[in-house]
Motif scaffolding. Structure first.
Motif, PDB file in Angstrom:
ATOM      1  N   SER A  30       0.816  -1.218   0.000  1.00 53.88           N
ATOM      2  CA  SER A  30       0.000   0.000   0.000  1.00 53.88           C
ATOM      3  C   SER A  30       0.852   1.271   0.000  1.00 53.88           C
ATOM      4  CB  SER A  30      -0.941   0.002   1.210  1.00 53.88           C
ATOM      5  OG  SER A  30      -0.205   0.190   2.403  1.00 53.88           O
ATOM      6  N   ILE A  31       2.162   1.148   0.157  1.00 51.36           N
ATOM      7  CA  ILE A  31       3.046   2.319   0.186  1.00 51.36           C
ATOM      8  C   ILE A  31       3.470   2.637  -1.243  1.00 51.36           C
ATOM      9  CG2 ILE A  31       5.195   3.299   1.072  1.00 51.36           C
ATOM     10  CD1 ILE A  31       4.926   1.327   3.438  1.00 51.36           C
ATOM     11  N   THR A  32       2.817   3.642  -1.832  1.00 52.08           N
ATOM     12  CA  THR A  32       3.061   3.979  -3.237  1.00 52.08           C
ATOM     13  C   THR A  32       3.730   5.337  -3.418  1.00 52.08           C
ATOM     14  OG1 THR A  32       0.849   4.913  -3.437  1.00 52.08           O
ATOM     15  CG2 THR A  32       1.110   2.580  -4.016  1.00 52.08           C
ATOM     16  N   GLN A  33       4.164   5.943  -2.320  1.00 46.27           N
ATOM     17  CA  GLN A  33       4.918   7.192  -2.403  1.00 46.27           C
ATOM     18  C   GLN A  33       5.987   7.174  -1.316  1.00 46.27           C
ATOM     19  OE1 GLN A  33       2.444  10.626  -1.661  1.00 46.27           O
ATOM     20  NE2 GLN A  33       0.912   9.338  -0.716  1.00 46.27           N
ATOM     21  N   PRO A  34       7.037   7.957  -1.505  1.00 50.48           N
ATOM     22  CA  PRO A  34       8.125   7.933  -0.528  1.00 50.48           C
ATOM     23  C   PRO A  34       7.656   8.312   0.875  1.00 50.48           C
ATOM     24  CG  PRO A  34       8.830   9.045  -2.530  1.00 50.48           C
ATOM     25  CD  PRO A  34       7.350   8.829  -2.652  1.00 50.48           C
TER      26      PRO A  34
END
Length: 143
Positions: A30-34
């Motif tokens: 679910s982590i799609t950005q820094p």
């Protein structure tokens, strides 16, 4: 304890471990950005992901601004396999000093909290991906 109850206890522990691994994998996917890294959270954040690429940058750095959209794009493309983080070296000098970051942008790849590779300078997407693929091929966790 009988053999059956020991086996059941082992089975329950293994099921709990598998469920935790599945939950961890879903959370990483679910982590799609820094993620935002700081001196305060750096150790915990880098240790909690199997593989994280950390971009050491500063807002005034032109080459850093050139790399930023590449990092954002890779964060989406590698979601579930690699987590990306950004650490502003001006606001967080302790971590930058600990790792001897003297030029920015510098990108470091960490596996289970340990630095395993480094990229210095504004590299093209393909060069960054090559380093990531090299680390992923050696990782059986989420590769």
């Amino acid at each position: 304890m009988s053999d059956d109850s020991e086996l059941e206890a082992i089975r329950q522990r293994k099921m709990a471990e598998l469920q935790k691994m599945a939950a961890d994998k879903a959370a990483i996917a679910s982590i799609t950005q820094p993620v935002h890294l700081t001196d305060a959270n750096f150790a915990g954040e880098t240790a909690k992901y199997p593989i994280i690429l950390v971009d050491f940058w500063a807002p005034w750095c032109g080459p850093c601004r050139m790399v930023a959209p590449v990092i954002d794009q890779l964060a989406k493309e590698y979601a579930g396999r690699v987590v990306f983080g950004k650490l502003n070296v001006d606001e967080n000098p302790r971590v930058a000093g600990t790792f001897g970051v003297q030029s920015i942008p510098t990108m470091m790849i960490f596996k289970a909290g340990k630095a395993v590779d480094i990229i210095v300078g504004a590299m093209p997407k393909g060069a960054i991906e090559a380093k990531l693929k090299q680390q992923l091929s050696g990782s059986s966790i989420y590769g």
